[in-house]
Design an enzyme around this catalytic site. Structure first.
Site, PDB file in Angstrom:
ATOM      1  N   LYS A 181      92.882 -42.475  31.177  1.00  0.00           N
ATOM      2  CA  LYS A 181      91.559 -42.243  31.765  1.00  0.00           C
ATOM      3  C   LYS A 181      90.631 -43.281  31.130  1.00  0.00           C
ATOM      4  CE  LYS A 181      87.821 -40.613  31.679  1.00  0.00           C
ATOM      5  NZ  LYS A 181      86.663 -41.540  31.772  1.00  0.00           N
ATOM      6  N   GLU A 257      90.006 -41.765  17.160  1.00  0.00           N
ATOM      7  CA  GLU A 257      89.271 -42.910  16.599  1.00  0.00           C
ATOM      8  C   GLU A 257      87.834 -42.745  17.065  1.00  0.00           C
ATOM      9  OE1 GLU A 257      90.784 -44.764  14.590  1.00  0.00           O
ATOM     10  OE2 GLU A 257      92.881 -44.923  15.186  1.00  0.00           O
ATOM     11  N   CYS A 291      83.136 -50.525  17.142  1.00  0.00           N
ATOM     12  CA  CYS A 291      83.061 -49.396  16.209  1.00  0.00           C
ATOM     13  C   CYS A 291      83.064 -49.863  14.766  1.00  0.00           C
ATOM     14  CB  CYS A 291      84.231 -48.462  16.459  1.00  0.00           C
ATOM     15  SG  CYS A 291      85.812 -49.277  16.245  1.00  0.00           S
ATOM     16  N   GLU A 390      74.694 -43.507  14.306  1.00  0.00           N
ATOM     17  CA  GLU A 390      75.332 -44.655  14.946  1.00  0.00           C
ATOM     18  C   GLU A 390      74.464 -45.126  16.117  1.00  0.00           C
ATOM     19  OE1 GLU A 390      78.912 -44.074  17.392  1.00  0.00           O
ATOM     20  OE2 GLU A 390      79.783 -45.811  16.386  1.00  0.00           O
TER      21      GLU A 390
HETATM   22  P1  NAD Z   1      82.354 -41.496  24.830  1.00  0.00           P
HETATM   23  O1  NAD Z   1      82.825 -40.528  23.811  1.00  0.00           O
HETATM   24  O2  NAD Z   1      81.113 -41.209  25.557  1.00  0.00           O
HETATM   25  O3  NAD Z   1      83.471 -41.694  25.957  1.00  0.00           O
HETATM   26  C1  NAD Z   1      84.778 -42.103  25.654  1.00  0.00           C
HETATM   27  C2  NAD Z   1      85.706 -41.626  26.740  1.00  0.00           C
HETATM   28  O4  NAD Z   1      85.765 -40.200  26.714  1.00  0.00           O
HETATM   29  C3  NAD Z   1      85.273 -42.015  28.153  1.00  0.00           C
HETATM   30  O5  NAD Z   1      86.421 -42.377  28.884  1.00  0.00           O
HETATM   31  C4  NAD Z   1      84.678 -40.717  28.674  1.00  0.00           C
HETATM   32  O6  NAD Z   1      84.724 -40.590  30.089  1.00  0.00           O
HETATM   33  C5  NAD Z   1      85.567 -39.689  28.022  1.00  0.00           C
HETATM   34  N1  NAD Z   1      84.970 -38.361  27.888  1.00  0.00           N
HETATM   35  C6  NAD Z   1      83.670 -38.047  27.702  1.00  0.00           C
HETATM   36  N2  NAD Z   1      83.522 -36.697  27.640  1.00  0.00           N
HETATM   37  C7  NAD Z   1      84.747 -36.161  27.777  1.00  0.00           C
HETATM   38  C8  NAD Z   1      85.253 -34.825  27.808  1.00  0.00           C
HETATM   39  N3  NAD Z   1      84.458 -33.774  27.660  1.00  0.00           N
HETATM   40  N4  NAD Z   1      86.578 -34.635  27.974  1.00  0.00           N
HETATM   41  C9  NAD Z   1      87.404 -35.697  28.100  1.00  0.00           C
HETATM   42  N5  NAD Z   1      86.993 -36.985  28.109  1.00  0.00           N
HETATM   43  C10 NAD Z   1      85.677 -37.209  27.933  1.00  0.00           C
HETATM   44  O7  NAD Z   1      82.285 -42.893  24.065  1.00  0.00           O
HETATM   45  P2  NAD Z   1      81.763 -44.289  24.637  1.00  0.00           P
HETATM   46  O8  NAD Z   1      80.280 -44.237  24.769  1.00  0.00           O
HETATM   47  O9  NAD Z   1      82.599 -44.659  25.810  1.00  0.00           O
HETATM   48  O10 NAD Z   1      82.159 -45.285  23.443  1.00  0.00           O
HETATM   49  C11 NAD Z   1      81.364 -45.555  22.338  1.00  0.00           C
HETATM   50  C12 NAD Z   1      81.825 -44.728  21.157  1.00  0.00           C
HETATM   51  O11 NAD Z   1      83.186 -44.973  20.882  1.00  0.00           O
HETATM   52  C13 NAD Z   1      81.098 -45.074  19.872  1.00  0.00           C
HETATM   53  O12 NAD Z   1      80.798 -43.896  19.184  1.00  0.00           O
HETATM   54  C14 NAD Z   1      82.113 -45.880  19.090  1.00  0.00           C
HETATM   55  O13 NAD Z   1      81.952 -45.875  17.705  1.00  0.00           O
HETATM   56  C15 NAD Z   1      83.380 -45.212  19.495  1.00  0.00           C
HETATM   57  N6  NAD Z   1      84.525 -46.093  19.280  1.00  0.00           N
HETATM   58  C16 NAD Z   1      85.351 -45.840  18.213  1.00  0.00           C
HETATM   59  C17 NAD Z   1      86.431 -46.679  17.961  1.00  0.00           C
HETATM   60  C18 NAD Z   1      87.359 -46.461  16.784  1.00  0.00           C
HETATM   61  O14 NAD Z   1      88.407 -47.100  16.743  1.00  0.00           O
HETATM   62  N7  NAD Z   1      87.024 -45.597  15.846  1.00  0.00           N
HETATM   63  C19 NAD Z   1      86.670 -47.763  18.804  1.00  0.00           C
HETATM   64  C20 NAD Z   1      85.802 -47.995  19.868  1.00  0.00           C
HETATM   65  C21 NAD Z   1      84.732 -47.141  20.102  1.00  0.00           C
HETATM   66  O1  6OD Z   2      91.704 -53.824  16.158  1.00  0.00           O
HETATM   67  C1  6OD Z   2      92.049 -52.702  16.524  1.00  0.00           C
HETATM   68  O2  6OD Z   2      93.214 -52.334  16.553  1.00  0.00           O
HETATM   69  C2  6OD Z   2      91.034 -51.733  16.933  1.00  0.00           C
HETATM   70  N1  6OD Z   2      91.494 -50.511  17.245  1.00  0.00           N
HETATM   71  C3  6OD Z   2      89.732 -52.058  17.000  1.00  0.00           C
HETATM   72  C4  6OD Z   2      88.709 -51.152  17.331  1.00  0.00           C
HETATM   73  C5  6OD Z   2      87.453 -51.566  17.498  1.00  0.00           C
HETATM   74  C6  6OD Z   2      86.411 -50.661  17.868  1.00  0.00           C
HETATM   75  O3  6OD Z   2      85.494 -50.877  18.621  1.00  0.00           O
END
Ligand code: NAD
Ligand code: 6OD
Length: 486
Positions: A181, A257, A291, A390
């Site tokens: 998804k 993550e 992130c 964040e």
């Molecule tokens: P988000 O949580 O809003 O959405 C992520 C995904 O989850 C989307 O595909 C969304 O449609 C889905 N989603 C939302 N609500 C849901 C539910 N109730 N049930 C199932 N799926 C659901 O995040 P975003 O705005 O797309 O991304 C930004 C966030 O992601 C930031 O907080 C960032 O730090 C985090 N992020 C973390 C990492 C990591 O590796 N730790 C990497 C990239 C992004």
């Molecule tokens: O480098 C990676 O494997 C990884 N998961 C990066 C994530 C970045 C977050 O936005």
């Protein structure tokens, strides 16, 4: 009201080896954040499409995917990586149109890394060994690995193909079938990836893509489906909490993550010019929408003025604008909603007593598109929301410190624990400080240097579990221990 001015592509679901619309015909618009144009429509999936995809994935667990030899599976996965590289220019263009990120960045990081994820995990299969344990001459134990089953992969919009393949490659390498998804804001490269998997010889039903939204839509339907055995989720911490609650009913295995508020800790003995060039990247690359970006910058007091003067000067030189201009360093934020959210934090910073040294507004001459200047804020303390929450945009705070103890206390005063970077030329201090920072990943004198064998993930509310190398296989496989009495 938006109109389609530059049609790029429409995105359909990919279920059981075929591209299909939603049963009810519903679609939503895909907007290019750099121009605000609608560039295509996206099939809007829900519980019905998720159910079809999960059924196909469940059937495929016992089809040709199961009987393939390891060598055959390795060849298919390598081919996926090869085809990603063959279509690199096209994928980089689509990724930038979807996200607003500079196309040189998609072409040099996102897409090559997506290919490498497949090459890496297909190679990794060959290094896997079975765990054996012998108990004197009484018993021999060995543990066999098998797939978890149908795995749901839920992804964010910031590094769409890179992060999707970071999950998909190990999930397939371990023999699972998947329903992906993708984020609703970035559907295009996931759609092409489905085609690439088909062309590489991945059997029908093994890889499925259902587009749609999160809550009360495709996302929640995937999490709640009783035949989905595990969910690998990357996204916001708040979303993670909701998913955990809705996965409880079917007791799913979860890999998380999540968000971060990562610190950069800069000691005065470090090479400041090197620090500044890397800090520019860790602050503003991908519009600060990574992130791992460092958004809390702590600088030892004796180096604070020099650091700030140089950092501000270099930040002002970063070109913000058209993602397809090779000189652009900062593109457009992902959406109008996100632009408003990030701008709201800049306003809040001023209300909290902060001073904006550069940035903080839309660049002149860029009236359309969600562009925001890279922003440096000083004068805030640890209790300010801008320092604690964040922001996920091109916004950093810089705070001076006087001692190791003091900075460690501030750095760890957060419910996040994803990553950090420490800058010092004192070897003992580097080890000492790195070991005391509460984060899953600590870089010393660098940032975002990745070796895919290493554990990747966050502690506290930044994640659960680790991905990478054997850690990914731990999540994507089940172990059965077989004990033989000798
Ligand atoms: P988000 O949580 O809003 O959405 C992520 C995904 O989850 C989307 O595909 C969304 O449609 C889905 N989603 C939302 N609500 C849901 C539910 N109730 N049930 C199932 N799926 C659901 O995040 P975003 O705005 O797309 O991304 C930004 C966030 O992601 C930031 O907080 C960032 O730090 C985090 N992020 C973390 C990492 C990591 O590796 N730790 C990497 C990239 C992004
Ligand atoms: O480098 C990676 O494997 C990884 N998961 C990066 C994530 C970045 C977050 O936005």
């Amino acid at each position: 009201m938006r109109t389609i001015t530059t049609k790029v592509m429409d995105c359909l679901h990919f279920i059981d080896g075929a591209f299909v619309p939603s049963a009810n015909g519903r679609t939503f618009d895909n907007v290019n954040p750099a121009t605000e144009d609608v560039i295509g429509t996206v099939a809007e999936g829900g519980a019905a499409e998720i159910d079809l995809a999960v059924k196909a994935a469940k059937r495929a667990l016992n089809g040709p995917w199961k009987t393939m030899t390891a060598n055959e599976r390795i060849a298919v996965l390598r081919k996926v990586g090869d085809l990603i590289l063959e279509r690199k220019e096209e994928l980089a263009r689509l990724e930038s149109l979807d996200t607003g990120k500079p196309s040189w960045l998609s072409g040099t990081i996102d897409i090559p890394r997506a290919a490498y994820n497949f090459h890496f995990f297909s190679d990794y299969i060959r290094t896997m060994t079975a765990e054996t344990t012998q108990m004197d001459d009484v018993a021999l134990n060995y543990a066999i690995r098998r797939p978890v089953g149908v795995v749901g992969l839920i992804n964010p919009w910031n590094l769409p193909l890179l992060l999707l393949t970071w999950k998909l490659a190990p999930a397939l390498a371990a023999g699972n079938t998947v329903v992906m998804k993708p984020a609703e804001l970035t559907p295009m490269t996931a759609t092409v990836l489905a085609e690439i998997c088909r062309d590489a010889g991945v059997p029908d039903g093994v890889v499925n893509v259902v587009h749609g939204f999160g809550p009360n839509s495709a996302g929640s339907a995937l999490v709640e489906h009783p035949d989905v055995n595990a969910i690998s989720f990357t996204g916001e911490t708040t979303t993670g909490k909701i998913i955990m609650a809705s996965a409880a009913g079917t007791l799913k295995r979860l890999s998380y993550e999540l968000g971060g508020k990562n610190p950069n800790v800069i000691f005065a003995d470090s090479n400041l010019d090197e620090v500044i060039e890397t800090t520019l990247k860790s602050s503003f690359i991908n519009q600060g929408e990574v992130c791992l970006c460092g958004s809390r910058i702590y600088v030892e007091s004796s180096a604070y003025d020099e650091f700030l003067a140089k950092f501000v000067a270099r930040t002002k030189e970063l070109k913000v604008g058209d993602p397809f201009d090779a000189k652009t360093k900062v593109g457009a934020l992902i959406s109008e909603e996100h632009y408003e959210r990030v701008s709201g934090y800049i306003k809040l910073a001023q209300e909290e007593g902060g001073t904006i040294l550069t940035g903080g507004k839309r660049p002149e001459g860029l009236e359309r598109g969600y562009y925001l200047e890279p922003t440096i804020i000083v004068g805030l303390n640890r209790n300010c929301r801008v320092v604690k929450e964040e922001i996920f945009g091109p916004v950093v705070t810089v705070i001076p410190f006087d001692s190791e103890e003091e900075v460690l206390e501030q750095v760890n005063d957060t419910h996040y624990g994803l990553s950090a970077s420490v800058w010092t030329n004192d070897l003992r201090r580097a080890h000492r400080v790195a070991g005391r920072i509460e984060a899953g990943i600590v870089w010393v004198n660098t940032w975002f240097l990745r070796d895919l064998r290493t554990p990747f993930g966050g502690m506290k509310q930044s994640g659960i579990g680790r991905e990478g190398g054997v850690h990914s296989f731990e999540f994507y496989s089940e172990l059965t221990n077989i004990c033989i009495k000798l």
